[in-house]
Scaffold this active site. Structure first.
Site, mmCIF file in Angstrom:
data_model
loop_
_atom_site.group_PDB
_atom_site.id
_atom_site.type_symbol
_atom_site.label_atom_id
_atom_site.label_comp_id
_atom_site.label_asym_id
_atom_site.label_seq_id
_atom_site.Cartn_x
_atom_site.Cartn_y
_atom_site.Cartn_z
ATOM 1 N N ASN A 244 -3.283 6.672 5.661
ATOM 2 C CA ASN A 244 -2.543 5.764 6.542
ATOM 3 C C ASN A 244 -1.035 5.930 6.375
ATOM 4 O O ASN A 244 -0.268 5.187 6.954
ATOM 5 C CB ASN A 244 -2.940 4.312 6.240
ATOM 6 N N LYS B 295 0.821 -1.219 0.000
ATOM 7 C CA LYS B 295 0.000 0.000 0.000
ATOM 8 C C LYS B 295 0.852 1.265 0.000
ATOM 9 O O LYS B 295 0.623 2.186 -0.780
ATOM 10 C CB LYS B 295 -0.905 0.029 1.237
ATOM 11 N N HIS C 177 -4.086 -9.222 10.400
ATOM 12 C CA HIS C 177 -4.975 -8.489 11.315
ATOM 13 C C HIS C 177 -6.223 -9.286 11.690
ATOM 14 O O HIS C 177 -7.281 -8.709 11.954
ATOM 15 C CB HIS C 177 -5.405 -7.151 10.699
#
Length: 471
Positions: free
Chosen positions: A150, A127, A196
């Site tokens: 982010n 990302k 996650h």
């Protein structure tokens, strides 16, 4: 800053007073909202007060007086159990949202001439590099680009919007869980692999969170989807069949009949009537390895989706300077190159770095993720020796036993010194690679702090080494 007017004249509780929470508080106040700020951590509360904010202990408040809860993305929403603020909001019928949703509502409420273009990026790995790469291409093409989310600045801290601006936003699954109305001109899902799960509970929930980046897209929008893993491939098939938007498949491992793909480093565009070779990514100094070829394919497809010329995109791919903490060369001491890949917080991310070098002196460990490093067994023959740090040291040593030489170092400074000693003694060109395959929170505040500590340890070595070049 982007003033948020969606709650003008109302009261919003803001929980979590780190970068995201404080940026949201400033934006809400600038838009005429009353805010009630709180954090469970005394240090965070003290920092907010030092910046001039007033605090409200919302654990003692009557939540009927709140119109929304602005929740920082790191606060558990559903798993392993809802945070106490989430429970209070739910029981009081108070809407829960995040800073990306506040941004989305501000965009949606703006007149047409002020609405910017939005490129949103998510995925388990890649990302940040892809976000930074798209930002670089847009800047090189002369666009007024703002990069955040982010990565870097929180979205509401970025410069205010206008019709010619391009917002390039990295979005985590945590942020997407709190977002409902974002419509991106270009949405990207790079890849999906298990990560996650302690936060999302199941793989299905994690995939659903990633998929939310596609919400609200319609005619004229573009979805860029990696098809090198089964989850993304399925998403690509489903949204192509829905025919609501332009879908561009990307790959770094196979030819695509209609999409953008890289084979052995050569980037191809097959979105038009003929397949065209774009560039040789092996010549791009800061985009080594197959994973970066996928990042480049995604970035190229994204910027073409907002009208940037193929030639401009090609030139910018070649000039991209790279991203800190992601396969970043921090120094060369003698014949030893030190590579900072602290951003590799899971095994799949570490695989990308390990796959890029024939032999490495590997520094790994930290706060372990589910599954450890067992999935990397096929790459263990590339490990000359592993230097294990943090909580995962003992478990990693067990996984490596009989497959790769390993030594438990405990802390990063010790690992750097030991790896340099061994790599230097080999007499050959060598790579010392920090690619932890773990979270950092057992010893560091975040992966950036871990990467900075690696750089500092290497610089300390360079100070006593006569033939070193720090990067």
């Amino acid at each position: 800053m982007i003033p948020v007017t969606a709650f003008a004249g109302k009261t919003v509780a803001v929980f979590g007073l780190a970068r995201t929470g404080l940026a949201a508080a400033r934006a809400l106040i600038a838009g005429g909202t009353r805010v009630a700020l709180w954090d469970d951590k005394p240090a965070s509360r003290d920092a907010a007060v030092a910046e001039g904010f007033e605090l409200t202990d919302i654990s003692r408040s009557d939540w009927a007086g709140y119109d929304a809860l602005m929740l920082s993305p790191g606060v558990p929403l559903t798993h392993p159990e809802p945070h106490w603020t989430v429970a209070k909001a739910n029981s009081s019928g108070v809407e829960i949202l995040g800073d990306i949703e506040l941004f989305a509502r501000t965009v949606n409420a703006s007149p047409e001439h002020r609405r910017p273009r939005i490129i949103a990026i998510t995925g388990t790995n890649g990302k940040s590099t892809t976000t930074a790469l798209i930002g670089h291409i847009c800047a090189e093409a002369g666009r007024d680009v703002r990069v955040g989310g982010n990565i870097g600045q929180g979205v509401l801290s970025l410069d205010d919007m206008h019709g010619g601006a391009v917002y390039v936003l990295e979005l985590s699954s945590y942020q997407l869980d709190l977002t409902t109305s974002l419509r991106a001109d270009v949405s990207i899902i790079l890849n999906i692999s298990p990560d996650h799960l302690e936060r999302h509970g199941t793989m299905a929930n994690y995939v659903a969170a990633k998929r939310r980046i596609l919400l609200n897209q319609g005619k004229g929008d573009t979805a860029v989807i990696g098809v090198d893993d089964e989850w993304c491939s399925q998403i690509c098939t489903e949204i192509t069949a829905a025919n609501r938007r332009t879908t561009v498949a990307i790959s770094a491992s196979k030819t695509i009949g209609r999409g953008v793909y890289a084979l052995d480093g050569l980037l191809y565009d097959s979105t038009g009537e003929r397949t065209a070779e774009v560039c040789d990514l092996k010549r791009a100094r800061s985009l080594p390895g197959r994973h970066n070829w996928q990042n480049a394919a995604a970035a190229y497809a994204a910027v073409r989706g907002i009208g940037i010329d193929a030639g401009q995109a090609r030139r910018a791919l070649m000039s991209f300077p790279g991203l800190a903490h992601r396969m970043e060369t921090v120094a060369i001491l003698g014949k030893v190159r030190f590579v900072n890949d602290s951003k590799a917080t899971n095994a799949d991310a570490a695989r990308q770095a390990l796959s890029s070098y024939p032999k490495v002196y590997w520094i790994a460990g930290g706060q372990p993720k589910s599954g450890g490093i067992e999935d990397l067994a096929d790459l263990f023959p590339r490990v000359v020796r592993a230097y294990l740090i943090g909580e995962a040291g003992e478990a990693f040593a067990g996984t490596l036993k009989g497959k790769a030489d390993a030594v438990r170092c405990g802390d990063l400074d010790t690992a750097v010194q030991a790896a340099f000693r061994d790599a230097s003694a080999s007499g050959r060109e060598a790579i010392v690679l920090l690619s932890p395959a773990c979270a950092s929170f057992d010893q560091f505040a975040d992966f950036e702090a871990r990467g900075d500590a690696f750089r500092a340890a290497v610089q300390a070595l360079a100070a006593t080494h006569s033939t070193g070049d720090a990067a």
